[in-house]
Design a protein around this motif. Structure first.
Motif, PDB file in Angstrom:
ATOM      1  N   ASN A 191      -6.561   8.768   3.815  1.00 38.45           N
ATOM      2  CA  ASN A 191      -7.348   9.034   5.028  1.00 38.45           C
ATOM      3  C   ASN A 191      -6.615   9.899   6.052  1.00 38.45           C
ATOM      4  O   ASN A 191      -7.114  10.125   7.152  1.00 38.45           O
ATOM      5  CB  ASN A 191      -7.788   7.711   5.669  1.00 38.45           C
ATOM      6  CG  ASN A 191      -9.022   7.151   4.985  1.00 38.45           C
ATOM      7  OD1 ASN A 191      -9.809   7.891   4.417  1.00 38.45           O
ATOM      8  ND2 ASN A 191      -9.188   5.836   5.042  1.00 38.45           N
ATOM      9  N   ARG A 192      -5.433  10.391   5.672  1.00 41.73           N
ATOM     10  CA  ARG A 192      -4.712  11.325   6.544  1.00 41.73           C
ATOM     11  C   ARG A 192      -4.337  12.579   5.749  1.00 41.73           C
ATOM     12  O   ARG A 192      -4.890  13.644   5.943  1.00 41.73           O
ATOM     13  CB  ARG A 192      -3.471  10.632   7.154  1.00 41.73           C
ATOM     14  CG  ARG A 192      -2.956  11.327   8.401  1.00 41.73           C
ATOM     15  CD  ARG A 192      -2.054  12.484   8.090  1.00 41.73           C
ATOM     16  NE  ARG A 192      -0.876  12.079   7.345  1.00 41.73           N
ATOM     17  CZ  ARG A 192      -0.030  12.946   6.815  1.00 41.73           C
ATOM     18  NH1 ARG A 192      -0.206  14.244   6.966  1.00 41.73           N
ATOM     19  NH2 ARG A 192       1.012  12.533   6.110  1.00 41.73           N
ATOM     20  N   ASP A 193      -3.435  12.455   4.782  1.00 42.45           N
ATOM     21  CA  ASP A 193      -3.046  13.617   3.986  1.00 42.45           C
ATOM     22  C   ASP A 193      -4.196  14.046   3.069  1.00 42.45           C
ATOM     23  O   ASP A 193      -4.439  15.238   2.885  1.00 42.45           O
ATOM     24  CB  ASP A 193      -1.813  13.277   3.128  1.00 42.45           C
ATOM     25  CG  ASP A 193      -0.791  14.401   3.111  1.00 42.45           C
ATOM     26  OD1 ASP A 193      -1.181  15.545   3.388  1.00 42.45           O
ATOM     27  OD2 ASP A 193       0.389  14.144   2.823  1.00 42.45           O
ATOM     28  N   GLY A 194      -4.897  13.065   2.501  1.00 41.32           N
ATOM     29  CA  GLY A 194      -6.014  13.371   1.593  1.00 41.32           C
ATOM     30  C   GLY A 194      -7.087  14.194   2.280  1.00 41.32           C
ATOM     31  O   GLY A 194      -7.548  15.199   1.739  1.00 41.32           O
ATOM     32  N   VAL A 233       9.040   6.970   1.171  1.00 48.05           N
ATOM     33  CA  VAL A 233       9.095   8.245   0.439  1.00 48.05           C
ATOM     34  C   VAL A 233       7.698   8.843   0.378  1.00 48.05           C
ATOM     35  O   VAL A 233       6.724   8.155   0.073  1.00 48.05           O
ATOM     36  CB  VAL A 233       9.665   8.122  -0.996  1.00 48.05           C
ATOM     37  CG1 VAL A 233      11.163   8.098  -0.984  1.00 48.05           C
ATOM     38  CG2 VAL A 233       9.115   6.928  -1.730  1.00 48.05           C
ATOM     39  N   HIS A 234       7.633  10.129   0.706  1.00 46.86           N
ATOM     40  CA  HIS A 234       6.350  10.840   0.769  1.00 46.86           C
ATOM     41  C   HIS A 234       6.492  12.079  -0.110  1.00 46.86           C
ATOM     42  O   HIS A 234       7.185  13.031   0.256  1.00 46.86           O
ATOM     43  CB  HIS A 234       6.076  11.210   2.237  1.00 46.86           C
ATOM     44  CG  HIS A 234       4.809  11.961   2.449  1.00 46.86           C
ATOM     45  ND1 HIS A 234       3.635  11.339   2.802  1.00 46.86           N
ATOM     46  CD2 HIS A 234       4.512  13.286   2.362  1.00 46.86           C
ATOM     47  CE1 HIS A 234       2.685  12.251   2.942  1.00 46.86           C
ATOM     48  NE2 HIS A 234       3.185  13.440   2.676  1.00 46.86           N
ATOM     49  N   CYS A 235       5.874  12.051  -1.287  1.00 44.97           N
ATOM     50  CA  CYS A 235       6.133  13.100  -2.275  1.00 44.97           C
ATOM     51  C   CYS A 235       4.877  13.900  -2.603  1.00 44.97           C
ATOM     52  O   CYS A 235       3.776  13.360  -2.669  1.00 44.97           O
ATOM     53  CB  CYS A 235       6.666  12.476  -3.559  1.00 44.97           C
ATOM     54  SG  CYS A 235       8.215  11.598  -3.282  1.00 44.97           S
ATOM     55  N   HIS A 236       5.080  15.174  -2.827  1.00 46.06           N
ATOM     56  CA  HIS A 236       3.989  16.087  -3.201  1.00 46.06           C
ATOM     57  C   HIS A 236       4.220  16.662  -4.597  1.00 46.06           C
ATOM     58  O   HIS A 236       5.348  16.671  -5.103  1.00 46.06           O
ATOM     59  CB  HIS A 236       3.864  17.211  -2.168  1.00 46.06           C
ATOM     60  CG  HIS A 236       3.076  16.794  -0.963  1.00 46.06           C
ATOM     61  ND1 HIS A 236       1.712  16.930  -0.878  1.00 46.06           N
ATOM     62  CD2 HIS A 236       3.464  16.215   0.204  1.00 46.06           C
ATOM     63  CE1 HIS A 236       1.291  16.462   0.288  1.00 46.06           C
ATOM     64  NE2 HIS A 236       2.327  16.021   0.977  1.00 46.06           N
ATOM     65  N   GLY A 237       3.138  17.185  -5.185  1.00 44.23           N
ATOM     66  CA  GLY A 237       3.167  17.560  -6.598  1.00 44.23           C
ATOM     67  C   GLY A 237       3.322  19.035  -6.901  1.00 44.23           C
ATOM     68  O   GLY A 237       2.954  19.471  -7.993  1.00 44.23           O
ATOM     69  N   GLY A 270      -1.335  18.346  -4.169  1.00 44.50           N
ATOM     70  CA  GLY A 270      -1.625  16.926  -3.993  1.00 44.50           C
ATOM     71  C   GLY A 270      -0.406  16.042  -3.786  1.00 44.50           C
ATOM     72  O   GLY A 270       0.746  16.508  -3.762  1.00 44.50           O
ATOM     73  N   ASN A 271      -0.695  14.741  -3.614  1.00 42.69           N
ATOM     74  CA  ASN A 271       0.327  13.725  -3.341  1.00 42.69           C
ATOM     75  C   ASN A 271       0.538  12.859  -4.584  1.00 42.69           C
ATOM     76  O   ASN A 271      -0.138  13.043  -5.589  1.00 42.69           O
ATOM     77  CB  ASN A 271      -0.148  12.816  -2.202  1.00 42.69           C
ATOM     78  CG  ASN A 271      -0.245  13.530  -0.874  1.00 42.69           C
ATOM     79  OD1 ASN A 271      -0.937  14.537  -0.742  1.00 42.69           O
ATOM     80  ND2 ASN A 271       0.456  13.016   0.112  1.00 42.69           N
ATOM     81  N   ALA A 272       1.432  11.885  -4.462  1.00 41.14           N
ATOM     82  CA  ALA A 272       1.636  10.926  -5.538  1.00 41.14           C
ATOM     83  C   ALA A 272       0.376  10.078  -5.674  1.00 41.14           C
ATOM     84  O   ALA A 272      -0.124   9.530  -4.690  1.00 41.14           O
ATOM     85  CB  ALA A 272       2.844  10.042  -5.226  1.00 41.14           C
TER      86      ALA A 272
HETATM   87 ZN   LIG Z   1       2.117  15.244   2.907  1.00 40.04          ZN
END
Ligand SMILES: [Zn+2]
Length: 412
Positions: free
Chosen positions: A11-14, A201-205, A242-244
């Motif tokens: 609901n924030r990064d998405g 941890v905040h990871c991106h793809g 995208g994110n994890a």
């Molecule tokens: Zn992010």
């Protein structure tokens, strides 16, 4: 021994994803599904964005009513005092905040262009924490944006200043997906050991390693003696690549070779709701779940070649690491192939009563039925697609909250 918690940022990064978005009712449903899954926290939106105010307030009311419980609802803002003040002005009952600021030389030079030094970054962040505490925040997380391109010594200094001024967690953002499992392990372990506070941890793809990096980062933090909070999004929807992915991260932690023997969740996760949650997010975003998505993709348990089909029929463990039943799959699904009555923005009372009756919802009066129908019409205007059963039931159950979610007054 540190434990693992999940903070979902759909609901924030998405919703920051280019070309995609969610209605306020859809965001609310996501919070409900995350709560059912046992997710620790939902980063539920932007408290400084005016069109989010009533949505955020309505969801905080749902939390007070016990509907969104035990999940924690936390807002995302920039780590500057002005944002903190605006957040509390627009959403006075907000209790949990994450404050974000860039920490890498690339961002400081490339974004702030000489307007901020590294000391300014720390000062802004510290003042923002203090303002948040003064205004009544119960927990404050501090996000180091572009942490993976930040010099480790500065990151430790930044983390120590955050801790000293009362932050509860430090978020290590691999904003560009630059890390690999080896580098993130080293960095997060060093942070945990030297800063001595729980770390996210905040990871991106961008390089295809968002889930692997999340798991390696979690190991680094626990080996460094701290609790870890992994950031995920449903179906991995997030900026750029995208994110994890939420379900893939849960599966990796609980099913990968030997991991769960040592590294465990701090609270139980209900994997049974995975399929439903992934399907709703896919429908709401209008993005199909990839065929080969771990756990919830259409092919995740499909076998065609002779050797595999024979093997899985003899013993599923021959070719499946986990059962589809664990993810809430395998139940028959009712798909209407004949006449359909659908609630839309121009629906009338007769069709609506028929539809709700099929879900065993009855109304105490004509007025009540009309009121719920009117809310359903507005919800359709906002989402521009038919509402799913859970949304219709939500509206019938919480009409006052729904009215708040659907109320928007621009330029006031
Ligand atoms: Zn992010």
């Amino acid at each position: 021994m540190g434990k693992i918690y999940l903070i979902d940022v759909t609901n924030r990064d998405g919703v920051q994803t280019a070309k995609l978005g969610l209605s306020k009712l859809e965001k609310t449903m996501i919070n409900i599904y995350l709560n059912e899954m046992g997710i620790f926290q939902s980063e539920f939106g932007f408290p400084t964005t005016k069109h989010e105010s009533l949505y955020l307030q309505a969801n905080l009311e749902l939390a007070e009513m016990g509907v969104l419980k035990p999940i924690r609802l936390q807002g995302w803002i920039r780590a500057i005092t002005g944002d903190v003040e605006t957040a509390f002005k627009l959403v006075p009952n907000i209790k949990h905040l994450n404050l974000s600021i860039s920490t890498s030389d690339q961002m400081i030079n490339g974004k702030f262009r000489g307007k901020k030094t590294k000391d300014d970054i720390i000062n802004d962040m510290v003042q923002a924490i203090e303002a948040a505490r003064d205004l009544g925040a119960e927990t404050v997380g501090v996000n180091a944006e572009d942490a993976s391109r930040t010099d480790l010594e500065f990151l430790i200094k930044f983390g120590l200043a955050a801790k000293e001024h009362g932050a509860d967690r430090l978020r290590y953002c691999d904003t560009l997906g630059y890390d690999n499992p080896f580098t993130i392990y080293e960095a997060t372990r060093a942070l945990a050991e030297n800063v001595g506070m729980p770390i996210e941890v905040h990871c991106h793809g961008d390089l295809g390693m968002a889930e692997a990096n999340s798991v390696a980062g979690a190991k680094g933090i626990i080996d460094g003696g701290q609790d870890v909070y992994i950031n995920t999004t449903i179906n991995g929807i997030g900026e750029r690549a995208g994110n994890a992915d939420l379900v893939a991260v849960i599966l990796a932690i609980t099913k990968s070779k030997g991991f769960a023997d040592k590294y465990q969740f701090g609270a139980p996760i209900n994997l049974l709701k995975s399929a439903k949650t992934a399907e709703f997010a896919s429908y709401a975003f209008g993005v199909p779940i990839p065929l080969n998505q771990p756990g919830v993709g259409a092919n995740a348990f499909a076998h065609s070649s002779g050797i595999h089909a024979d093997g899985v029929l003899k013993d599923p463990e021959n070719y499946e690491l986990y059962s589809f039943k664990e993810l809430g799959r395998g139940k028959p699904k009712f798909v209407e192939t004949g006449r359909e009555i659908i609630a839309g923005q121009y629906s009338g009372i007769s069709g609506f009563r028929h539809l709700m009756g099929a879900m065993e919802v009855s109304f105490s009066s004509k007025e009540e039925a009309n009121e719920i129908l009117e809310l359903v019409r507005y919800a359709n205007v906002e989402s521009q697609k038919p509402l799913v059963e859970d949304q219709l039931l939500f509206i019938a159950r919480y009409p006052k909250i729904t009215k708040k979610l659907l109320t928007m007054t621009p330029l006031e």
